[in-house]
Design a protein around this motif. Structure first.
Motif, mmCIF file in Angstrom:
data_model
loop_
_atom_site.group_PDB
_atom_site.id
_atom_site.type_symbol
_atom_site.label_atom_id
_atom_site.label_comp_id
_atom_site.label_asym_id
_atom_site.label_seq_id
_atom_site.Cartn_x
_atom_site.Cartn_y
_atom_site.Cartn_z
ATOM 1 N N ARG A 115 37.888 49.407 34.872
ATOM 2 C CA ARG A 115 37.476 50.620 35.930
ATOM 3 C C ARG A 115 38.516 50.485 36.916
ATOM 4 O O ARG A 115 38.836 51.502 37.739
ATOM 5 C CB ARG A 115 36.113 49.747 36.458
ATOM 6 N N LEU A 116 39.081 49.292 37.552
ATOM 7 C CA LEU A 116 39.888 49.487 38.537
ATOM 8 C C LEU A 116 41.231 50.198 38.432
ATOM 9 O O LEU A 116 41.708 51.078 39.408
ATOM 10 C CB LEU A 116 40.366 48.126 39.052
ATOM 11 N N LYS A 117 41.744 50.497 37.334
ATOM 12 C CA LYS A 117 42.855 51.017 37.065
ATOM 13 C C LYS A 117 42.689 52.652 37.252
ATOM 14 O O LYS A 117 43.497 53.409 37.498
ATOM 15 C CB LYS A 117 43.589 50.731 35.711
ATOM 16 N N GLU A 118 41.477 52.975 37.061
ATOM 17 C CA GLU A 118 40.908 54.455 37.014
ATOM 18 C C GLU A 118 40.682 54.713 38.644
ATOM 19 O O GLU A 118 40.439 55.823 38.892
ATOM 20 C CB GLU A 118 39.664 54.654 36.380
ATOM 21 N N TRP A 119 40.408 53.796 39.563
ATOM 22 C CA TRP A 119 39.729 53.972 40.904
ATOM 23 C C TRP A 119 41.014 53.966 41.843
ATOM 24 O O TRP A 119 42.017 53.305 41.512
ATOM 25 C CB TRP A 119 38.737 52.925 41.258
ATOM 26 N N GLU A 120 40.494 54.282 43.175
ATOM 27 C CA GLU A 120 41.681 54.584 43.985
ATOM 28 C C GLU A 120 41.343 53.119 44.993
ATOM 29 O O GLU A 120 42.172 53.019 45.954
ATOM 30 C CB GLU A 120 41.265 55.527 45.182
ATOM 31 N N LEU A 121 40.397 52.326 44.698
ATOM 32 C CA LEU A 121 40.119 51.279 45.482
ATOM 33 C C LEU A 121 41.370 50.120 46.063
ATOM 34 O O LEU A 121 41.964 49.787 45.043
ATOM 35 C CB LEU A 121 39.080 50.300 44.577
ATOM 36 N N GLU A 122 41.242 49.975 47.016
ATOM 37 C CA GLU A 122 42.446 49.079 47.691
ATOM 38 C C GLU A 122 42.197 47.593 47.143
ATOM 39 O O GLU A 122 41.020 47.058 47.403
ATOM 40 C CB GLU A 122 42.580 49.162 49.100
ATOM 41 N N ILE A 123 43.176 47.155 46.533
ATOM 42 C CA ILE A 123 42.948 45.893 46.040
ATOM 43 C C ILE A 123 43.699 44.754 46.939
ATOM 44 O O ILE A 123 44.933 44.715 47.120
ATOM 45 C CB ILE A 123 43.493 45.666 44.641
ATOM 46 N N ILE A 124 42.976 43.750 47.255
ATOM 47 C CA ILE A 124 43.590 42.728 47.969
ATOM 48 C C ILE A 124 43.641 41.262 47.475
ATOM 49 O O ILE A 124 42.583 40.717 47.395
ATOM 50 C CB ILE A 124 43.063 42.745 49.612
ATOM 51 N N PRO A 125 44.752 40.919 46.800
ATOM 52 C CA PRO A 125 44.722 39.538 46.170
ATOM 53 C C PRO A 125 44.519 38.417 47.247
ATOM 54 O O PRO A 125 45.015 38.275 48.199
ATOM 55 C CB PRO A 125 46.277 39.597 45.654
ATOM 56 N N THR A 126 43.558 37.789 46.522
ATOM 57 C CA THR A 126 42.943 36.806 47.655
ATOM 58 C C THR A 126 42.834 35.283 46.941
ATOM 59 O O THR A 126 41.943 35.103 45.656
ATOM 60 C CB THR A 126 41.459 37.206 47.855
ATOM 61 N N GLY A 127 43.298 34.416 47.517
ATOM 62 C CA GLY A 127 43.010 33.035 47.062
ATOM 63 C C GLY A 127 41.805 32.261 47.707
ATOM 64 O O GLY A 127 41.687 32.201 48.719
ATOM 65 N N TYR A 128 40.926 32.030 46.582
ATOM 66 C CA TYR A 128 39.439 31.809 47.241
ATOM 67 C C TYR A 128 39.349 30.229 46.983
ATOM 68 O O TYR A 128 39.298 29.812 45.780
ATOM 69 C CB TYR A 128 38.624 32.797 46.348
ATOM 70 N N LEU A 129 39.227 29.666 48.015
ATOM 71 C CA LEU A 129 39.082 27.950 48.070
ATOM 72 C C LEU A 129 37.615 27.656 48.332
ATOM 73 O O LEU A 129 37.170 27.947 49.429
ATOM 74 C CB LEU A 129 40.130 27.419 49.025
#
Ligand code: 1GP
Length: 230
Positions: A115-129
């Motif tokens: 889905r993400l590769k079809e959408w315009e949604l901005e992706i913010i890589p997040t290290g979640y601890l």
């Protein structure tokens, strides 16, 4: 990077602090969106939408209602890939680095790509601890992982740095929704001193004092959920 992350970095570099209000679609009444938005603090900079257990389609309805009523950025903070929806402005692309469950390190992420590769949604890589907040968190239960003890500062810092070196653009220190003890001043300050990306802090922050303490420790953004649900 996308516009929302760039704008966030710009504000952070000017010394501004972010305040995100977390909306759990399971507990949110869409027909009261306007009223809810009137009640949130005026210093709110972002709306986060997500939860540990959300049914299919609920996130979409909540995000759509929010976008109709406010210009605040609406950022997805998903508990799993089913909560990702294109109506939002950006997505915290979380990898649960504190745990050793491959499904939450990378499995859920892979499931979102079609889905993400079809959408315009901005992706913010997040290290979640996930850090121990003194009670069992939904994140620990759902992901079947252990939180990191607050005393194990070295482990926390090394995990945050591993996240940065793997490409995370933000580190999110999470004590768990409804935590008895928020992430400590010392943990935040040490992580902020070690990484060169912004640090977001959430979980168990209920008072102005606790919020200011996180900011004083160097948090770029504080996330509050339960305190506004109550
Ligand atoms: C966001 O899970 C937190 O990181 C929210 O925690 O519900 O305790 O504010 P609270």
């Amino acid at each position: 990077m996308g516009v929302y992350y760039t704008e966030f970095l710009r504000k952070v570099s000017q010394g501004n602090k972010g305040l995100a209000i977390l909306i759990d679609p399971e507990k949110f009444r869409v027909n009261e969106t306007a009223l809810f938005l009137k009640k949130i603090p005026k210093e709110t900079t972002h709306l986060f939408v997500g939860g540990s257990t959300v049914h299919n389609g609920e996130t979409k309805a909540v995000v759509t209602a929010l976008k109709q009523h406010t210009n605040l950025p609406v950022i997805l903070f998903p508990g799993d890939h089913s909560q990702i929806t294109p109506e939002a402005d950006a997505l915290l692309f979380l990898s649960l680095l504190s745990g050793r469950n491959a499904e939450y390190l990378v499995g859920q992420q892979v499931k979102s790509i079609a889905r993400l590769k079809e959408w315009e949604l901005e992706i913010i890589p997040t290290g979640y601890l996930l850090i121990d907040g003194g009670n069992e968190s939904a994140v620990a239960r759902v992901s079947d992982t252990q939180p990191m003890p607050q005393e194990d500062i070295e482990l926390i810092v090394h995990t945050a740095l591993a996240g940065e070196y793997m490409g995370a653009k933000v580190i999110y220190l999470e004590a768990g929704s409804g935590a008895l003890t928020p992430v400590s001043f010392t943990v935040i300050k040490t992580v902020v001193g070690a990484v060169s990306i912004p640090v977001i802090v959430g979980g168990g922050i209920r008072t102005e004092t606790q919020k200011q303490e996180a900011y004083n420790a160097g948090a770029a953004m504080v996330v509050i959920g339960t305190a506004f649900e109550e």
